[in-house]
Design a protein around this motif. Sequence first.
Motif, mmCIF file in Angstrom:
data_model
loop_
_atom_site.group_PDB
_atom_site.id
_atom_site.type_symbol
_atom_site.label_atom_id
_atom_site.label_comp_id
_atom_site.label_asym_id
_atom_site.label_seq_id
_atom_site.Cartn_x
_atom_site.Cartn_y
_atom_site.Cartn_z
ATOM 1 N N GLU A 60 38.996 41.450 32.660
ATOM 2 C CA GLU A 60 37.870 42.377 32.715
ATOM 3 C C GLU A 60 37.873 43.173 34.018
ATOM 4 O O GLU A 60 37.618 44.378 34.025
ATOM 5 C CB GLU A 60 36.551 41.630 32.551
ATOM 6 C CG GLU A 60 36.383 41.049 31.150
ATOM 7 C CD GLU A 60 35.026 40.421 30.954
ATOM 8 O OE1 GLU A 60 34.061 41.196 30.799
ATOM 9 O OE2 GLU A 60 34.947 39.182 30.974
ATOM 10 N N LEU A 61 38.183 42.499 35.127
ATOM 11 C CA LEU A 61 38.225 43.195 36.419
ATOM 12 C C LEU A 61 39.300 44.277 36.444
ATOM 13 O O LEU A 61 39.097 45.343 37.044
ATOM 14 C CB LEU A 61 38.484 42.201 37.554
ATOM 15 C CG LEU A 61 37.299 41.381 38.028
ATOM 16 C CD1 LEU A 61 37.764 40.300 38.991
ATOM 17 C CD2 LEU A 61 36.251 42.265 38.680
ATOM 18 N N GLU A 62 40.425 44.015 35.810
ATOM 19 C CA GLU A 62 41.533 44.979 35.840
ATOM 20 C C GLU A 62 41.190 46.280 35.123
ATOM 21 O O GLU A 62 41.875 47.284 35.304
ATOM 22 C CB GLU A 62 42.794 44.349 35.255
ATOM 23 C CG GLU A 62 43.408 43.334 36.196
ATOM 24 C CD GLU A 62 44.606 42.604 35.617
ATOM 25 O OE1 GLU A 62 44.761 42.585 34.376
ATOM 26 O OE2 GLU A 62 45.374 42.047 36.416
ATOM 27 N N GLU A 63 40.117 46.270 34.346
ATOM 28 C CA GLU A 63 39.664 47.490 33.671
ATOM 29 C C GLU A 63 38.873 48.391 34.617
ATOM 30 O O GLU A 63 38.642 49.565 34.310
ATOM 31 C CB GLU A 63 38.793 47.132 32.458
ATOM 32 C CG GLU A 63 39.518 46.345 31.380
ATOM 33 C CD GLU A 63 40.633 47.142 30.733
ATOM 34 O OE1 GLU A 63 40.410 48.328 30.437
ATOM 35 O OE2 GLU A 63 41.726 46.573 30.540
ATOM 36 N N ILE A 64 38.460 47.848 35.752
ATOM 37 C CA ILE A 64 37.635 48.619 36.697
ATOM 38 C C ILE A 64 38.554 49.261 37.726
ATOM 39 O O ILE A 64 39.004 48.612 38.673
ATOM 40 C CB ILE A 64 36.573 47.723 37.368
ATOM 41 C CG1 ILE A 64 35.734 47.010 36.316
ATOM 42 C CG2 ILE A 64 35.694 48.555 38.306
ATOM 43 C CD1 ILE A 64 34.758 45.997 36.870
ATOM 44 N N VAL A 65 38.851 50.520 37.501
ATOM 45 C CA VAL A 65 39.683 51.329 38.398
ATOM 46 C C VAL A 65 39.111 52.746 38.371
ATOM 47 O O VAL A 65 38.196 53.039 37.614
ATOM 48 C CB VAL A 65 41.168 51.351 37.966
ATOM 49 C CG1 VAL A 65 41.780 49.959 38.063
ATOM 50 C CG2 VAL A 65 41.333 51.903 36.558
ATOM 51 N N PHE A 66 39.638 53.608 39.200
ATOM 52 C CA PHE A 66 39.276 55.021 39.071
ATOM 53 C C PHE A 66 40.533 55.808 38.717
ATOM 54 O O PHE A 66 41.648 55.398 39.022
ATOM 55 C CB PHE A 66 38.560 55.573 40.302
ATOM 56 C CG PHE A 66 39.319 55.467 41.603
ATOM 57 C CD1 PHE A 66 40.295 56.391 41.944
ATOM 58 C CD2 PHE A 66 39.032 54.452 42.506
ATOM 59 C CE1 PHE A 66 40.978 56.311 43.140
ATOM 60 C CE2 PHE A 66 39.705 54.355 43.716
ATOM 61 C CZ PHE A 66 40.682 55.286 44.025
ATOM 62 N N GLU A 67 40.305 56.899 38.039
ATOM 63 C CA GLU A 67 41.424 57.705 37.559
ATOM 64 C C GLU A 67 41.947 58.615 38.659
ATOM 65 O O GLU A 67 41.205 59.408 39.217
ATOM 66 C CB GLU A 67 40.988 58.546 36.357
ATOM 67 C CG GLU A 67 40.634 57.730 35.131
ATOM 68 C CD GLU A 67 41.784 56.920 34.588
ATOM 69 O OE1 GLU A 67 42.926 57.432 34.565
ATOM 70 O OE2 GLU A 67 41.562 55.762 34.209
ATOM 71 N N ALA A 68 43.215 58.458 38.963
ATOM 72 C CA ALA A 68 43.915 59.343 39.889
ATOM 73 C C ALA A 68 45.404 59.163 39.610
ATOM 74 O O ALA A 68 45.891 58.039 39.541
ATOM 75 C CB ALA A 68 43.577 59.017 41.335
#
Length: 90
Positions: free
Chosen positions: A69-77
Motif C-alpha cells: 500500500e505504501l509503494e502506491e504513494i508516490v508523486f508523478e515525475a
Amino acid sequence: QEMEGYYQEKEKGLVKEVKEFLNGQGFVYSGVMLTRVIDADGSREYILTVHHGKIDRLDEEGRQLLMNELEEIVFEAGNCTFRHEFLINQ
C-alpha cells in the motif's frame, strides 16, 4: 531554482500523505523520512523510510501488505524513482 521549489512542495506533500495514511492504519506518530539522491543528469532517487513500533511487531506478511500500500504513494515525475523501506528495531 524554480524546479527545486516544485520538488520541495511535492516532497512535503508526499511525506504528509504517507503520515496521514499511516495514521489511518493505526500507526499514529510514525517516523517518516524522505531522502533523495540527485544525479548529474537531474534524475532523482527517493528513499522513503518508515518506522513505528507496531510495524516492528508485524509478521512478514503484515509488513508486506502494508508495504504494498505504501509503494502506491508516490508523486508523478518522469525523472524520479522511489524506494520504500521500513526501519525495523528488533
